[in-house]
Structure formats: structure tokens, C-alpha cells
Design a protein around this motif. Structure first.
Motif, short mmCIF file in Angstrom:
data_model
loop_
_atom_site.label_atom_id
_atom_site.label_comp_id
_atom_site.label_asym_id
_atom_site.label_seq_id
_atom_site.Cartn_x
_atom_site.Cartn_y
_atom_site.Cartn_z
N UNK A 21 -9.22 -12.29 -1.19
CA UNK A 21 -9.47 -11.86 0.19
C UNK A 21 -8.20 -11.97 1.03
N UNK A 22 -7.49 -13.09 0.91
CA UNK A 22 -6.24 -13.28 1.64
C UNK A 22 -5.19 -12.27 1.18
N UNK A 23 -5.15 -12.04 -0.10
CA UNK A 23 -4.19 -11.08 -0.66
C UNK A 23 -4.43 -9.68 -0.08
N UNK A 24 -5.67 -9.24 -0.07
CA UNK A 24 -6.00 -7.92 0.46
C UNK A 24 -5.68 -7.82 1.95
N UNK A 25 -6.04 -8.87 2.69
CA UNK A 25 -5.80 -8.87 4.13
C UNK A 25 -4.31 -8.85 4.45
N UNK A 26 -3.54 -9.68 3.76
CA UNK A 26 -2.10 -9.75 4.00
C UNK A 26 -1.43 -8.43 3.64
N UNK A 27 -1.83 -7.85 2.53
CA UNK A 27 -1.26 -6.57 2.11
C UNK A 27 -1.57 -5.48 3.12
N UNK A 28 -2.83 -5.44 3.57
CA UNK A 28 -3.23 -4.43 4.55
C UNK A 28 -2.43 -4.59 5.85
N UNK A 29 -2.29 -5.84 6.32
CA UNK A 29 -1.53 -6.08 7.56
C UNK A 29 -0.08 -5.63 7.42
N UNK A 30 0.55 -5.98 6.30
CA UNK A 30 1.96 -5.63 6.11
C UNK A 30 2.14 -4.12 6.00
N UNK A 31 1.25 -3.45 5.28
CA UNK A 31 1.36 -2.00 5.13
C UNK A 31 1.18 -1.32 6.49
N UNK A 32 0.22 -1.78 7.29
CA UNK A 32 0.00 -1.18 8.61
C UNK A 32 1.21 -1.38 9.51
N UNK A 33 1.81 -2.57 9.49
CA UNK A 33 2.98 -2.83 10.32
C UNK A 33 4.19 -2.02 9.86
N UNK A 34 4.31 -1.79 8.56
CA UNK A 34 5.45 -1.03 8.04
C UNK A 34 5.32 0.46 8.35
N UNK A 35 4.12 0.94 8.63
CA UNK A 35 3.95 2.36 8.95
C UNK A 35 4.45 2.68 10.35
N UNK A 66 1.54 -0.35 -3.29
CA UNK A 66 2.12 0.99 -3.18
C UNK A 66 2.10 1.71 -4.52
N UNK A 67 2.35 0.98 -5.60
CA UNK A 67 2.28 1.58 -6.95
C UNK A 67 0.85 2.01 -7.24
N UNK A 68 -0.11 1.11 -6.96
CA UNK A 68 -1.52 1.43 -7.22
C UNK A 68 -2.00 2.60 -6.37
N UNK A 69 -1.44 2.75 -5.17
CA UNK A 69 -1.82 3.84 -4.27
C UNK A 69 -1.09 5.15 -4.56
N UNK A 70 -0.13 5.12 -5.47
CA UNK A 70 0.60 6.33 -5.81
C UNK A 70 1.78 6.63 -4.91
N UNK A 71 2.10 5.72 -4.00
CA UNK A 71 3.21 5.93 -3.08
C UNK A 71 4.55 5.66 -3.78
N UNK A 72 4.54 4.71 -4.71
CA UNK A 72 5.76 4.29 -5.41
C UNK A 72 5.54 4.45 -6.91
N UNK A 73 6.57 4.87 -7.65
CA UNK A 73 6.39 4.99 -9.11
C UNK A 73 6.33 3.62 -9.77
N UNK A 74 5.62 3.54 -10.88
CA UNK A 74 5.52 2.28 -11.62
C UNK A 74 4.21 2.20 -12.37
#
Length: 127
Positions: A21-35, A66-74
Motif C-alpha cells: 500500500x505504501x509502495x503504491x501510494x509513494x509511487x503514485x505521488x512521485x509520478x504525479x509530481x513529476x508530471x 514506468x517500465x510496467x506502464x510502457x513509458x520506459x523500456x525494460x
């Protein structure tokens, strides 16, 4: 297959320090701020500091998202999991095949048995 080799120890994964849960929340927050271009710079260290984790941990999570979402290769998480399962299955099948070969060698005629064992010794020596 592991029951055939009881002295072999299984490696256990380390316990997770952060929950899913913390992992998902932290990732979501960071991705939103980076946009947002205004908050893009320093977004990961800022979020990591707010949540009490090392910035590199969050950076790795964001990179994998980002890799799982297809934004970054890997290699995606799903592909890596499937690859590990297939590698485990191959190891088990090779182990079973080796057992069957040894069994066949001992039940074969004496001349055939000696030839198979000599061939196996040569193969092991070349590894």
C-alpha cells in the motif's frame, strides 16, 4: 523435486520493509509530481523524505512503474516473474532428467552402463 535433495537449503527472500500500500501510494505521488513541470525537479527526494524512506528506493519503484506502464523500456514485473518460474521449471526438469539418466544407466547392460558413466564423467569434466 526439492525432497530428493534434503540438505540443499532454500534461499528465503528478505522481509519487505515497506508494504504494498505504501509502495503504491509513494509511487503514485512521485509520478504525479513529476508530471507537473513546476514540481518535477526534486520530486522523488521530496516524496521520499515525507514518507521516511530512502530516495533511491522510491526512484527504483518509480522506474519499475514506468517500465510496467510502457513509458520506459525494460523487463516488466510480470515478465520477470514468468521468467523466474520458467527458469525454476527448467532446473527441476534437468534434475529429474539427470536422475532418470542415472537410473537408466544402472538398469542397462554392464557394458552400456560403463559407457554411459564414462560419458557422464567426461561431460562433467568439461564444465
Amino acid at each position: 523435486m526439492e525432497a530428493l535433495n534434503p540438505w540443499r537449503m532454500r534461499v528465503m527472500a528478505a522481509p519487505r520493509k515497506y508494504g504494498d500500500e505504501l509502495r503504491e501510494r509513494a509511487t503514485r505521488m512521485a509520478v504525479e509530481l513529476r508530471q507537473d513541470p513546476a514540481t518535477r525537479s526534486g520530486a522523488i527526494p521530496r516524496v521520499a523524505g515525507q514518507l521516511g524512506m530512502h530516495p533511491e528506493t522510491l526512484r527504483n519503484w518509480v522506474r519499475q512503474a514506468e517500465v510496467d506502464g510502457g513509458v520506459r523500456p525494460g523487463t516488466t514485473t510480470h515478465d520477470a516473474t514468468r521468467l523466474a518460474e520458467l527458469e525454476r521449471e527448467v532446473r527441476e526438469l534437468r534434475r529429474a532428467n539427470e536422475i532418470l539418466k542415472t537410473s537408466a544407466a544402472f538398469s542397462a547392460a554392464p557394458s552400456t552402463r560403463a559407457r554411459l558413466l564414462a560419458k557422464r564423467r567426461r561431460a562433467r569434466g568439461s564444465r
